[in-house]
Design a protein around this motif. Structure first.
Motif, mmCIF file in Angstrom:
data_model
loop_
_atom_site.group_PDB
_atom_site.id
_atom_site.type_symbol
_atom_site.label_atom_id
_atom_site.label_comp_id
_atom_site.label_asym_id
_atom_site.label_seq_id
_atom_site.Cartn_x
_atom_site.Cartn_y
_atom_site.Cartn_z
ATOM 1 N N LYS A 429 0.812 -1.051 -0.058
ATOM 2 C CA LYS A 429 -0.051 -0.057 -0.127
ATOM 3 C C LYS A 429 0.954 1.153 0.191
ATOM 4 C CE LYS A 429 -3.675 2.356 2.750
ATOM 5 N NZ LYS A 429 -4.259 2.779 1.685
ATOM 6 N N ASP A 431 0.678 5.563 0.198
ATOM 7 C CA ASP A 431 -0.185 6.481 0.797
ATOM 8 C C ASP A 431 0.537 7.866 0.870
ATOM 9 O OD1 ASP A 431 -2.207 7.693 1.935
ATOM 10 O OD2 ASP A 431 -1.984 6.942 3.986
ATOM 11 N N ALA A 432 0.187 8.563 -0.097
ATOM 12 C CA ALA A 432 0.666 9.979 -0.284
ATOM 13 C C ALA A 432 -0.453 10.823 0.514
ATOM 14 C CB ALA A 432 0.293 10.647 -1.742
ATOM 15 N N ASP A 455 4.458 10.637 3.833
ATOM 16 C CA ASP A 455 3.987 9.446 2.748
ATOM 17 C C ASP A 455 4.603 8.282 3.255
ATOM 18 O OD1 ASP A 455 2.815 11.831 1.569
ATOM 19 O OD2 ASP A 455 4.165 11.694 -0.046
ATOM 20 N N THR A 503 2.089 13.242 -7.194
ATOM 21 C CA THR A 503 1.625 11.901 -7.158
ATOM 22 C C THR A 503 3.129 11.159 -6.921
ATOM 23 O OG1 THR A 503 0.017 12.082 -8.859
ATOM 24 C CG2 THR A 503 0.978 9.823 -8.426
ATOM 25 N N CYS A 505 4.693 7.055 -7.067
ATOM 26 C CA CYS A 505 4.652 5.877 -7.876
ATOM 27 C C CYS A 505 5.775 5.003 -7.186
ATOM 28 C CB CYS A 505 4.396 5.925 -9.103
ATOM 29 S SG CYS A 505 2.765 6.691 -9.822
ATOM 30 N N ASN A 512 1.552 1.410 -8.912
ATOM 31 C CA ASN A 512 1.033 1.407 -7.543
ATOM 32 C C ASN A 512 1.268 2.891 -7.083
ATOM 33 O OD1 ASN A 512 0.288 0.915 -5.081
ATOM 34 N ND2 ASN A 512 2.241 0.055 -4.541
ATOM 35 N N CYS A 513 0.381 3.928 -7.311
ATOM 36 C CA CYS A 513 0.624 5.019 -7.126
ATOM 37 C C CYS A 513 -0.454 5.782 -6.068
ATOM 38 C CB CYS A 513 0.256 5.876 -8.401
ATOM 39 S SG CYS A 513 1.614 5.480 -9.567
ATOM 40 N N ASP A 514 -0.264 6.878 -5.616
ATOM 41 C CA ASP A 514 -1.248 7.755 -4.720
ATOM 42 C C ASP A 514 -0.935 9.226 -4.990
ATOM 43 O OD1 ASP A 514 -3.602 7.667 -3.297
ATOM 44 O OD2 ASP A 514 -2.248 7.979 -1.486
ATOM 45 N N THR A 515 -1.940 9.994 -4.800
ATOM 46 C CA THR A 515 -1.794 11.691 -5.071
ATOM 47 C C THR A 515 -2.285 12.232 -3.855
ATOM 48 O OG1 THR A 515 -2.238 11.238 -7.446
ATOM 49 C CG2 THR A 515 -2.826 13.483 -6.464
ATOM 50 N N ALA A 516 -1.618 13.088 -3.538
ATOM 51 C CA ALA A 516 -1.905 14.035 -2.407
ATOM 52 C C ALA A 516 -1.899 15.479 -2.589
ATOM 53 C CB ALA A 516 -1.260 13.616 -1.079
#
Length: 530
Positions: A429, A431-432, A455, A503, A505, A512-516
């Motif tokens: 997992k 998490d940004a 993060d 973002t 990754c 497998n990325c997340d944006t904040a």
């Protein structure tokens, strides 16, 4: 002279006569001549005849043959023959002087008197005795050898009388007395008709049985012979057997090898034979006393032979050998496909053993009973261990991977099955987390802390080396996100609250990325009117 004519009866006869002188014819005288006539000598001479076969009877020559009258052989026409009494009524004297011996006259020496008298002189007689020897017919008891008789079921021979003779002809059983002797085996019994009964269960062998036959007419007219009886063993047949397949993993028993064997053409009775096992081609096979063959558990698959011999108890040398063929098969081995996961590829991990759901003989595999051979994984980060677990190495990319493997039974190395383990590796997992930094003086500008600071990847602070940072768009062009995640606020940036998206990754799994969103507060410089 006076002539006495032939055939003048004996007597004293007178004959007168006169003589006269021829000179003086009247000068005569008379006288009487007396003549005595005698009978001729008659001689009846004793006779000896025979031997004559009393079984068929016969005739003697005439008793007159050697008798004489006047010194010459008697002429039957000149005498009267008067038979006397025979010492056996089976003898009859005929008018011609022959003596008839009747058939079935017992053997013996018999006398028969008779008298002959001259017909010319009926008192001129003589008596003699004829002796007749009557002999018994030849009796011949002939040795016998009959055809072999099966001793298992027994049977009867033909009569021993069949080839015996009396007077050169086959014996009439009513004319003889049969007396059995002793058999060389008590299982043989001679019957009154001369047959010999061989009892069931008589051992094979060549046996002798003496017997005597005596003529009833002449009880001392006997002969003895020997009957030879060949008793043969019943045919014994051990028939080859084919059994199986039998599961060698758990073992088992075959039917009895005796089931199809025969004695005297009938199924063998185990109580009547001795079973002797030979040698099995595999020591895991044991032949039992009842003829069954036990296949021991853990016997390798194969086709095995086991010889055996059966011998008749009645005739221990009456044997036959056969071969039982036993097919032992391997237990069913079943390598079952497996599905594992998801496993976190960031830290790696182990699956359960691929053997867990595999079976041998319908039961869960015991690892000690199989050899595990890994195939090739579709990702080199997966390694199958000797216990069947699969190790997913840390930093293995997310994906669905296959890993073939083969299990082979140690007992039967060619008894194998192959399956595929499917392992799902998932990304950690990422998490940004949104950021809000302390106010920055827009007059002089400055830098925020890195947006990466808070993060996480796999629940732990992100390592900048493990992610790619991609800035989004700032709500104020005076803000620039740097590669280390800090945001530079340029000098002379108007005070305000600005947002800047970004973002991250995972490098291992680029998708497998997340944006904040980073929120940057820019404050005005302190102005001091003094």
């Amino acid at each position: 002279t006076i002539t006495v004519a032939p055939q003048t009866p004996a007597g004293t006869y007178t004959y007168t006569y006169t003589i006269c002188e021829k000179l003086n014819p009247n000068n005569c005288d008379t006288a009487t001549a007396t003549v005595v006539v005698t009978a001729a000598k008659i001689d009846a001479v004793d006779d000896n005849y025979g031997p004559i076969n009393g079984y068929v009877g016969g005739n003697t020559p005439s008793v007159l043959t050697n008798d004489t009258l006047n010194g010459q052989p008697v002429k039957p026409s000149e005498v009267n023959l008067t038979p006397g009494t025979s010492s056996n009524p089976g003898l009859t004297m005929n008018p011609d002087g022959t003596i008839t011996v009747a058939p079935q006259t017992p053997a013996g020496t018999y006398t028969y008197t008779y008298t002959i008298c001259e017909k010319l002189n009926p008192n001129n007689c003589d008596t003699a005795t004829a002796t007749v020897v009557v002999e018994a017919a030849k009796i011949d008891a002939v040795d016998d050898t009959s055809a072999p008789i099966n001793g298992y079921v027994g049977g009867n021979t033909p009569s021993v009388l069949t080839n015996d003779t009396l007077n050169g002809q086959p014996v009439n059983p009513s004319q003889v007395t049969l007396t059995p002797g002793t058999s060389s085996n008590p299982g043989l019994t001679m019957n009154p008709d001369g047959t010999i009964t061989v009892a069931p269960q008589t051992p094979a062998g060549t046996y002798t049985y003496t017997y005597t036959i005596c003529e009833k007419l002449n009880p001392n007219n006997c002969d003895t012979a020997t009957a030879t009886v060949v008793v043969e063993a019943a045919k014994i047949d051990a028939v080859d057997d084919n059994y199986g397949p039998i599961n060698g993993y758990v073992g088992g028993n075959t039917p009895s090898v005796l089931t199809n064997d025969t004695l005297n053409g009938q199924p063998v009775k185990p109580s009547e034979v001795n079973l002797t096992p030979g040698t099995s081609s595999n020591p895991g096979l044991t032949m039992n006393s009842d003829g069954t063959i036990t296949v021991a558990p853990q016997t390798p698959a194969g086709t095995y032979t086991y010889t055996y011999t059966i011998c008749e108890k009645l005739n221990p040398n009456n044997c036959d050998t056969a071969t039982a063929t036993v097919v032992v098969e391997a237990a069913k081995i079943d390598a079952v496909d497996d599905n594992y996961g998801p496993i976190n590829g960031y830290v790696g991990g182990n699956t359960p053993s691929v053997l867990t759901n595999d079976t041998l003989n319908g039961q869960p595999v015991k690892p000690s009973e199989v050899n595990l051979t890994p195939g090739t994984s579709s990702n080199p980060g997966l390694t199958m261990n000797s216990d069947g677990t699969i190790t997913v190495a840390p930093q293995t990319p997310a994906g669905t991977y296959t890993y073939t493997y083969t299990i082979c039974e140690k007992l039967n190395p060619n008894n194998c099955d192959t399956a595929t383990a499917t392992v799902v590796v998932e990304a950690a997992k990422i998490d940004a987390v949104d950021d809000t930094s302390a106010p920055i003086n827009g007059y002089v500008g400055g830098n925020t802390p890195s947006v990466l600071t808070n993060d996480t990847l796999n629940g732990q602070p992100v390592k900048p080396s493990e992610v790619n940072l991609t800035p989004g768009t700032s709500s104020n062009p005076g803000l620039t996100m740097n590669s280390d995640g800090t945001i530079t606020v340029a000098p002379q940036t108007p005070a305000g609250t600005y947002t800047y998206t970004y973002t991250i990754c995972e490098k291992l799994n680029p998708n497998n990325c997340d944006t904040a969103t980073a929120t940057v507060v820019v404050e005005a410089a302190k102005i001091d009117a003094v």
